[in-house]
Design an enzyme around this catalytic site. Structure first.
Site, PDB file in Angstrom:
ATOM      1  N   ASN A   1       0.825  -1.207   0.000  1.00 18.12           N
ATOM      2  CA  ASN A   1       0.000   0.000   0.000  1.00 18.12           C
ATOM      3  C   ASN A   1       0.858   1.256   0.000  1.00 18.12           C
ATOM      4  OD1 ASN A   1      -2.966  -1.086   0.439  1.00 18.12           O
ATOM      5  ND2 ASN A   1      -1.614  -2.317   1.702  1.00 18.12           N
ATOM      6  N   TYR A   2       0.858   2.009   1.123  1.00 13.78           N
ATOM      7  CA  TYR A   2       1.575   3.284   1.154  1.00 13.78           C
ATOM      8  C   TYR A   2       2.861   3.226   1.974  1.00 13.78           C
ATOM      9  CZ  TYR A   2      -3.073   4.525  -0.397  1.00 13.78           C
ATOM     10  OH  TYR A   2      -4.252   4.562  -1.091  1.00 13.78           O
ATOM     11  N   GLY A   3       3.115   2.117   2.647  1.00 13.80           N
ATOM     12  CA  GLY A   3       4.269   2.053   3.537  1.00 13.80           C
ATOM     13  C   GLY A   3       5.599   2.192   2.829  1.00 13.80           C
ATOM     14  N   ASP A   4       5.766   1.497   1.712  1.00 14.32           N
ATOM     15  CA  ASP A   4       7.035   1.548   0.988  1.00 14.32           C
ATOM     16  C   ASP A   4       7.294   2.958   0.463  1.00 14.32           C
ATOM     17  OD1 ASP A   4       7.311  -1.220   1.365  1.00 14.32           O
ATOM     18  OD2 ASP A   4       6.151  -1.633  -0.431  1.00 14.32           O
TER      19      ASP A   4
ATOM     20  N   TYR B   1      -5.297  -2.991   8.542  1.00 11.28           N
ATOM     21  CA  TYR B   1      -5.763  -3.879   7.488  1.00 11.28           C
ATOM     22  C   TYR B   1      -7.098  -4.489   7.931  1.00 11.28           C
ATOM     23  CZ  TYR B   1      -0.757  -3.613   6.398  1.00 11.28           C
ATOM     24  OH  TYR B   1       0.511  -3.173   6.130  1.00 11.28           O
TER      25      TYR B   1
ATOM     26  N   GLN C   1       1.548  13.054   5.164  1.00 11.68           N
ATOM     27  CA  GLN C   1       2.297  12.489   6.286  1.00 11.68           C
ATOM     28  C   GLN C   1       2.349  13.419   7.490  1.00 11.68           C
ATOM     29  OE1 GLN C   1       5.976  11.456   4.223  1.00 11.68           O
ATOM     30  NE2 GLN C   1       5.496   9.294   4.464  1.00 11.68           N
TER      31      GLN C   1
ATOM     32  N   GLY D   1       1.492  -1.823   9.150  1.00 10.36           N
ATOM     33  CA  GLY D   1       2.671  -1.746   8.290  1.00 10.36           C
ATOM     34  C   GLY D   1       3.913  -1.301   9.015  1.00 10.36           C
ATOM     35  N   GLU D   2       4.712  -0.441   8.376  1.00  5.62           N
ATOM     36  CA  GLU D   2       5.970   0.010   8.949  1.00  5.62           C
ATOM     37  C   GLU D   2       5.987   1.504   9.223  1.00  5.62           C
ATOM     38  OE1 GLU D   2      10.640   0.402   7.556  1.00  5.62           O
ATOM     39  OE2 GLU D   2       9.602  -1.480   7.168  1.00  5.62           O
ATOM     40  N   ASP D   3       5.566   2.313   8.269  1.00  3.74           N
ATOM     41  CA  ASP D   3       5.698   3.757   8.430  1.00  3.74           C
ATOM     42  C   ASP D   3       4.826   4.264   9.569  1.00  3.74           C
ATOM     43  OD1 ASP D   3       6.738   6.362   7.551  1.00  3.74           O
ATOM     44  OD2 ASP D   3       4.687   6.746   6.924  1.00  3.74           O
ATOM     45  N   SER D   4       3.521   3.935   9.557  1.00  2.41           N
ATOM     46  CA  SER D   4       2.640   4.420  10.619  1.00  2.41           C
ATOM     47  C   SER D   4       2.992   3.785  11.960  1.00  2.41           C
ATOM     48  CB  SER D   4       1.172   4.167  10.267  1.00  2.41           C
ATOM     49  OG  SER D   4       0.927   2.798  10.056  1.00  2.41           O
TER      50      SER D   4
END
Length: 377
Positions: A14-17, A193, A255, A272-275
């Site tokens: 999704n948007y994490g990468d 998710y 962001q 995910g990772e970023d959030s």
């Protein structure tokens, strides 16, 4: 030293990468004066995070970063001084050949996904000999001193604390999203998710005596939320009430605004990772919806982080937090785990701030990358 960096990213999760590489690119430019070219195969994902981005442009500049669409048919360009393949994406073969031929040698870095697993520290910074004499180094973000650290902009924690101490600033920000919080209302953000556990958790929250406002940015969880609310549709701005729980759907925000949303809330559910990382910088209790993997590898990553995160917590608080994360990840009933967590709230809130301060005391990921390049030279 001003160097030329390029970052390659294929958008998978999704948007994490896109989110991680966009933050990294901006920080390299803004804080370290580097020249940066960001290659993305999905500019639509970037445009959700940076609305100024043109999804149709083959090449553009935003806040000093050169952004290029990663074309299906690669056209040769001069490689940068530092080439980062984010999350093990595969560089174009022609670009690797150009890296070999370049008169000035190229530092090739594989920026890995964030993990707290024990083996990460032993692999961080290791070289891998590539054809043509190139060396590729593995660079691992992480939570311990033997890793590359975490993405964190200069002054982030100080800005966050000042914002959280300013009730007027928080109220103004929420109003900009169409949110009017009631006095005494607990604020929870939900960005996750799809999850079968959602209904049992919301039932538990709605049946509590404490009034709660659930703020839900647009995303994949909306269908599960709609089914629990038994409404035909949910759109931005919609609000519903069940018992002590009030629900409001928010727009997907850039962001910087998402950071402030996390800062406004008492509890953040993230994915995910970023959030996940931004919720840790918020200094508030959180619940992580780790990206599920078919082989179950996500469970090892979840347990590795939990083991590290609960260090220093009293056993009752540590156990309550671990159980909530496990049942949420497994998609099973959340009611008892949520009730147990509520009993440990003051301890968990203080611990979230201590964890944030401990991680913020270490060099950030971008600074570590710049230093790695200087040392390599």
């Amino acid at each position: 030293m001003r160097a030329f960096w390029e970052i390659f990213c294929t958008v998978v999760d999704n948007y994490g990468d896109a989110g991680v590489t966009w933050r990294l690119a901006r920080q390299l430019v803004a804080e370290h004066g580097q020249r940066v070219r960001l290659w993305l195969d999905d500019l639509a994902a970037l445009a959700r995070l940076c609305p100024e981005a043109d999804v149709d442009a083959a090449r553009q500049w935003q806040v000093g970063v050169e952004i290029c669409r990663w074309p299906v048919h690669w056209q040769p360009v001069e490689p940068a001084d530092v080439v980062i393949e984010a999350f093990a994406c595969r560089l174009p073969e022609a670009h690797v050949a150009a890296m070999v031929d370049r008169r000035r040698r190229v530092l090739w870095l594989n920026l890995e996904y964030l993990s707290a697993e024990d083996w990460v520290g032993g692999c961080h910074g290791l070289p891998s000999l590539q054809p043509g004499g190139l060396q590729k180094f593995f660079f691992f973000p992480g939570f311990t001193t033997d890793t590359g650290g975490l993405l964190r902009e200069r002054g982030l924690i100080e800005r966050r604390r000042a914002f959280q101490a300013d009730a007027v600033a928080r109220a103004d920000f929420l109003r900009s999203l169409g949110v009017q919080a009631c006095p005494g209302e607990r604020l929870i953000s939900l960005f996750a998710y799809e999850n079968a556990a959602l209904s049992s958790w919301l039932e538990a929250v709605a049946s509590e005596g404490h009034p709660t406002l659930l703020l839900v940015p647009e995303g994949r969880i909306l269908d599960d939320l709609r089914r629990w609310l038994a409404v035909p549709s949910l759109a931005v701005g919609d609000g519903q009430r069940r018992g002590a729980l009030r629900v409001q759907v928010l727009p997907f925000v850039r962001q910087e605004a998402y950071d402030r949303l996390l800062w406004c809330c008492d509890f953040n559910v993230v994915r995910g990772e970023d959030s996940f990382l931004r919720a840790q910088w918020a200094g508030r209790p959180l619940l992580w919806h780790i990206y599920p993997q078919a082989d179950g590898a996500h469970r090892d990553k979840l347990e590795a982080f939990l083991s590290l995160y609960v260090e220093g917590l009293p056993p009752a608080a540590a156990g309550a937090l671990q159980e909530l994360w496990r049942v949420w990840s497994a998609g099973v009933a959340m009611g008892p785990a949520w009730s147990a967590l509520a009993d440990q709230w003051p301890e968990l809130r203080a611990h979230a701030e201590r964890w944030c301060a401990r991680q913020a005391a270490r060099p950030d990921l971008t600074a570590a990358l710049v230093q790695f390049y200087a040392d390599w030279l």
